[in-house]
Design an enzyme around this catalytic site. Structure first.
Site, mmCIF file in Angstrom:
data_model
loop_
_atom_site.group_PDB
_atom_site.id
_atom_site.type_symbol
_atom_site.label_atom_id
_atom_site.label_comp_id
_atom_site.label_asym_id
_atom_site.label_seq_id
_atom_site.Cartn_x
_atom_site.Cartn_y
_atom_site.Cartn_z
ATOM 1 N N ASP A 54 -87.329 12.658 78.690
ATOM 2 C CA ASP A 54 -88.481 12.113 78.139
ATOM 3 C C ASP A 54 -90.024 12.637 78.191
ATOM 4 O O ASP A 54 -91.227 11.802 77.503
ATOM 5 C CB ASP A 54 -88.474 10.607 78.728
ATOM 6 C CG ASP A 54 -87.450 9.601 78.668
ATOM 7 O OD1 ASP A 54 -86.517 9.691 77.720
ATOM 8 O OD2 ASP A 54 -87.410 9.223 80.267
ATOM 9 N N GLY A 106 -91.789 14.319 75.607
ATOM 10 C CA GLY A 106 -92.250 14.097 73.509
ATOM 11 C C GLY A 106 -91.489 15.002 73.298
ATOM 12 O O GLY A 106 -91.903 16.090 72.219
ATOM 13 N N LYS A 107 -90.018 15.649 73.291
ATOM 14 C CA LYS A 107 -89.296 16.760 73.242
ATOM 15 C C LYS A 107 -89.258 16.341 71.351
ATOM 16 O O LYS A 107 -89.086 17.849 70.606
ATOM 17 C CB LYS A 107 -88.917 16.831 73.406
ATOM 18 C CG LYS A 107 -88.666 18.271 75.192
ATOM 19 C CD LYS A 107 -87.124 18.176 75.871
ATOM 20 C CE LYS A 107 -86.007 17.402 76.205
ATOM 21 N NZ LYS A 107 -86.901 15.604 76.726
ATOM 22 N N ASN A 130 -77.320 10.148 75.623
ATOM 23 C CA ASN A 130 -77.915 9.795 76.383
ATOM 24 C C ASN A 130 -79.180 10.375 76.308
ATOM 25 O O ASN A 130 -80.511 9.075 76.781
ATOM 26 C CB ASN A 130 -77.698 10.417 77.867
ATOM 27 C CG ASN A 130 -77.451 11.766 78.234
ATOM 28 O OD1 ASN A 130 -77.485 12.306 77.155
ATOM 29 N ND2 ASN A 130 -77.429 12.309 79.129
ATOM 30 N N GLY A 153 -82.486 10.242 73.299
ATOM 31 C CA GLY A 153 -83.079 9.311 73.108
ATOM 32 C C GLY A 153 -85.086 10.122 72.366
ATOM 33 O O GLY A 153 -85.548 10.586 73.250
ATOM 34 N N HIS A 154 -84.835 10.666 70.813
ATOM 35 C CA HIS A 154 -86.141 11.223 70.647
ATOM 36 C C HIS A 154 -86.560 10.228 69.625
ATOM 37 O O HIS A 154 -85.297 9.808 68.557
ATOM 38 C CB HIS A 154 -85.670 12.543 69.627
ATOM 39 C CG HIS A 154 -85.310 13.291 70.913
ATOM 40 N ND1 HIS A 154 -84.632 14.913 70.629
ATOM 41 C CD2 HIS A 154 -85.564 13.471 71.967
ATOM 42 C CE1 HIS A 154 -84.910 15.736 71.864
ATOM 43 N NE2 HIS A 154 -85.319 14.757 72.960
ATOM 44 N N THR A 155 -87.753 10.006 69.662
ATOM 45 C CA THR A 155 -88.774 8.597 68.717
ATOM 46 C C THR A 155 -89.867 9.945 67.920
ATOM 47 O O THR A 155 -89.949 10.725 68.315
ATOM 48 C CB THR A 155 -89.337 8.459 69.717
ATOM 49 O OG1 THR A 155 -88.614 7.259 70.045
ATOM 50 C CG2 THR A 155 -89.553 7.229 68.516
ATOM 51 N N THR A 157 -77.394 6.159 81.815
ATOM 52 C CA THR A 157 -77.418 5.671 80.713
ATOM 53 C C THR A 157 -76.465 4.919 80.367
ATOM 54 O O THR A 157 -76.295 4.484 79.073
ATOM 55 C CB THR A 157 -77.459 6.758 79.452
ATOM 56 O OG1 THR A 157 -77.176 7.597 79.460
ATOM 57 C CG2 THR A 157 -78.965 7.369 80.502
ATOM 58 N N GLN A 171 -82.799 15.782 77.668
ATOM 59 C CA GLN A 171 -83.831 15.595 78.776
ATOM 60 C C GLN A 171 -84.256 16.905 79.623
ATOM 61 O O GLN A 171 -85.299 17.182 79.160
ATOM 62 C CB GLN A 171 -81.626 15.616 79.971
ATOM 63 C CG GLN A 171 -81.140 14.900 79.618
ATOM 64 C CD GLN A 171 -80.475 14.582 78.643
ATOM 65 O OE1 GLN A 171 -79.862 15.779 77.954
ATOM 66 N NE2 GLN A 171 -80.260 13.538 77.702
ATOM 67 N N ARG A 225 -85.092 0.965 79.585
ATOM 68 C CA ARG A 225 -85.289 0.747 81.381
ATOM 69 C C ARG A 225 -86.454 1.018 80.981
ATOM 70 O O ARG A 225 -87.440 1.925 80.785
ATOM 71 C CB ARG A 225 -84.632 1.645 82.124
ATOM 72 C CG ARG A 225 -83.122 1.206 82.120
ATOM 73 C CD ARG A 225 -82.954 1.376 83.043
ATOM 74 N NE ARG A 225 -82.262 3.018 82.578
ATOM 75 C CZ ARG A 225 -81.762 4.266 83.028
ATOM 76 N NH1 ARG A 225 -81.173 3.303 84.349
ATOM 77 N NH2 ARG A 225 -81.076 5.149 82.217
ATOM 78 N N ASP A 234 -103.807 11.873 75.407
ATOM 79 C CA ASP A 234 -104.801 10.552 74.715
ATOM 80 C C ASP A 234 -104.768 9.196 75.893
ATOM 81 O O ASP A 234 -105.002 8.419 75.775
ATOM 82 C CB ASP A 234 -104.498 9.840 73.588
ATOM 83 C CG ASP A 234 -103.234 9.696 73.338
ATOM 84 O OD1 ASP A 234 -102.576 11.009 73.219
ATOM 85 O OD2 ASP A 234 -102.586 8.628 73.048
ATOM 86 N N VAL A 238 -102.013 14.116 70.937
ATOM 87 C CA VAL A 238 -103.104 13.085 71.386
ATOM 88 C C VAL A 238 -103.080 11.369 70.930
ATOM 89 O O VAL A 238 -104.035 11.192 70.680
ATOM 90 C CB VAL A 238 -104.829 13.902 71.375
ATOM 91 C CG1 VAL A 238 -105.116 14.511 71.779
ATOM 92 C CG2 VAL A 238 -104.932 14.254 69.850
ATOM 93 N N GLY A 239 -102.005 11.340 70.078
ATOM 94 C CA GLY A 239 -101.315 10.845 69.529
ATOM 95 C C GLY A 239 -100.209 10.653 69.144
ATOM 96 O O GLY A 239 -99.371 12.044 68.914
HETATM 97 P P1 IMP Z 1 -76.711 10.296 82.627
HETATM 98 O O1 IMP Z 1 -77.173 11.530 81.762
HETATM 99 O O2 IMP Z 1 -76.683 9.203 81.230
HETATM 100 O O3 IMP Z 1 -75.595 10.516 83.127
HETATM 101 O O4 IMP Z 1 -77.893 9.753 83.807
HETATM 102 C C1 IMP Z 1 -77.809 10.855 85.045
HETATM 103 C C2 IMP Z 1 -79.250 10.264 85.343
HETATM 104 O O5 IMP Z 1 -80.339 11.487 84.292
HETATM 105 C C3 IMP Z 1 -80.488 9.212 84.963
HETATM 106 O O6 IMP Z 1 -81.097 9.162 85.932
HETATM 107 C C4 IMP Z 1 -80.528 8.614 83.303
HETATM 108 O O7 IMP Z 1 -81.622 8.163 83.711
HETATM 109 C C5 IMP Z 1 -81.775 10.123 82.977
HETATM 110 N N1 IMP Z 1 -81.696 10.895 82.046
HETATM 111 C C6 IMP Z 1 -80.552 10.550 80.833
HETATM 112 N N2 IMP Z 1 -80.868 11.314 80.015
HETATM 113 C C7 IMP Z 1 -81.854 11.290 79.872
HETATM 114 C C8 IMP Z 1 -82.932 11.093 78.755
HETATM 115 O O8 IMP Z 1 -82.942 11.615 77.840
HETATM 116 N N3 IMP Z 1 -84.733 11.052 80.079
HETATM 117 C C9 IMP Z 1 -84.728 10.977 80.569
HETATM 118 N N4 IMP Z 1 -83.828 11.010 81.546
HETATM 119 C C10 IMP Z 1 -82.458 10.333 81.421
#
Ligand code: IMP
Length: 428
Positions: free
Chosen positions: A13, A15-16, A38, A40-42, A130, A224, A307, A337, A418-419
């Site tokens: 997370d 900001g990649k 697992n 999520g890129h915005t 996830t 990740q 979460r 920012d 910065v945004g």
């Molecule tokens: P899993 O990859 O779903 O097995 O989760 C294992 C751990 O990696 C957990 O703590 C998840 O919250 C964390 N995790 C997996 N993918 C991401 C991601 O893209 N961003 C942040 N944490 C992640």
């Protein structure tokens, strides 16, 4: 380029996605190499917010070919949903633009059920996954009983493999006190997805090597982060793949001689979602201030799971380690920012554990649990910096904060965001 590797320097997370989107403008191919949905890129493009879980951010640049590499685990149903969503937003997702490695492994409904059952059985030791089936899918891969994407080329063989995987998983689910799956019911969608994905399947190793030989520029888009790496992260509170620089090469299938840059992306503070150690974690008002309320997509709530993320001060021990593990050539910092308006800021420069100073994280969770951060304190700034585009537009306090990060990690800072908008970047 020829190949640039982009890696998260913290717990994901960072900001990649937005950095990948910006670098993709100069790339011919963007490939993901590890993990699955697992991630999520915005990415913000004008007034549209695009959320991506599997498809590389490069898809938003019409000249780029996107590759889902062999190191990934793919849920075919969720991949198609994402592709359909992109198509509805006018994005071209034809097989000329998106290629799925025949060697990527597939996530089945059994993996998702097993992930849930495993988390339940761990009780208060749960990883906080996830629940996308990531761990069980990689377990089947390394256990040499996984299903590869290439098996979708024959729907009959794929159906057989899927049924027997589900029957096998049902034994475990029943043993663990969970409901078994109805193989027929849960596989219908998968068989439809397999038929639709056939034109996208290809040997991406050969494809990428041919493109590299012909001079194409490749961006390897990490998901990740370093501290979630199966080898280098806070084991066992990690994901099941290698989201570090080494994983880019095994997960896409080309050699290190093509790599000329390894960019680390770090947030200007720390966040973590899921369980596991986080020495600089904050609680109360300050944590809430960093997290935001959740009304904006850039607030600190998971893109995949929603979460709330744990928030804390920047941890230079973690960053220094990420620089070492990945061999970063430069750092991109995001969300500067968010720190505007805080009266003072802190950076953990080392840990104290049992009376001993640590410059790098210790290798056991037990020691990490006893780590006391040693902080340096910095003055904050009150100016709104969201329209800054050069470092001379930033307050002195912000520049000093950035410079100190570069010193502590012994690495140049390349850019600071910065945004959330594409152009809200300050080049150093
Ligand atoms: P899993 O990859 O779903 O097995 O989760 C294992 C751990 O990696 C957990 O703590 C998840 O919250 C964390 N995790 C997996 N993918 C991401 C991601 O893209 N961003 C942040 N944490 C992640």
């Amino acid at each position: 380029m020829p190949a640039t590797i982009l890696i998260g320097a913290q717990w994901g997370d960072e900001g990649k996605g937005r950095v990948a989107d910006w670098l993709a403008a100069e790339a011919d191919v963007v490939g993901r190499f590890a993990g699955g949905d697992n991630a999520g890129h915005t990415v913000v493009v004008g007034s549209s917010v695009v959320k991506l879980h599997l498809v590389p951010s490069g898809i938003l640049h019409p000249h780029v070919t996107c590759v889902l590499g062999n190191g990934m685990v793919i849920n075919p149903v969720n991949l198609l949903k994402e592709m359909d969503g992109l198509a509805a937003q006018g994005v071209d997702i034809s097989p000329e633009r998106l290629i799925l490695s025949t060697k990527a492994h597939l996530i089945t409904p059994a993996h998702i059920a097993l992930d849930t059952a495993s988390e339940k059985s761990r009780g208060d030791q749960a990883i906080g996954t996830t629940l996308r089936g990531i761990g069980p899918a990689y377990m089947d891969k390394t256990g040499r009983q996984g299903i590869r994407a290439g098996q979708m080329m024959s729907i009959e063989d794929f159906a057989d493999a899927l049924y027997s995987a589900i029957e096998q998983a049902n034994k475990t689910l029943v043993q663990q006190g969970s409901q078994p799956l109805d193989a027929k019911q849960v596989t219908v969608e998968y068989l439809d997805a397999a038929a639709r994905l056939q034109p996208y399947l290809r040997d991406t190793t050969v494809y990428l090597n041919d493109r590299l030989k012909a001079g194409a520029r490749i961006l390897c888009e990490g998901a990740q982060g370093t501290l979630l790496d199966i080898d280098h992260g806070d084991y066992p509170f990690v994901t099941s793949s290698s989201p570090t620089a080494g994983g880019a090469l095994t997960g896409l299938g080309f050699g290190p001689r093509y790599v000329d840059k390894v960019l680390g992306v770090a947030k200007c503070f720390s966040t973590r979602v899921g369980s596991g150690p986080m020495p600089t974690e904050l609680e109360g008002e300050l944590a809430e201030r960093l997290r935001g309320t959740g009304e904006h997509f850039w607030d600190e709530f998971g893109t995949t799971t929603g979460r709330p993320r744990r928030c804390g001060w920047l941890d230079a021990v973690v960053l220094r380690y990420a620089v070492a593990v990945n061999g970063f050539t430069e750092l991109v910092l995001t969300k500067l920012d968010v720190l505007s308006g805080l009266p003072e800021l802190k950076i953990a420069v080392a840990y104290m554990i049992d009376g001993v100073r640590y410059e790098y994280p210790p290798s056991t969770i037990a020691e990490l649990g006893r780590a006391e951060p040693i902080y340096e304190t910095f003055p904050g700034w009150s100016k709104d910096i969201s329209s800054a585009r050069r470092n001379s537009d930033l307050p002195d306090a912000a520049c000093s904060y950035i410079q100190r990060i570069a010193e502590l990690c012994d690495i140049p800072v390349h850019t600071v965001s910065v945004g959330p908008e594409r152009e809200q970047l300050v080049y150093f």
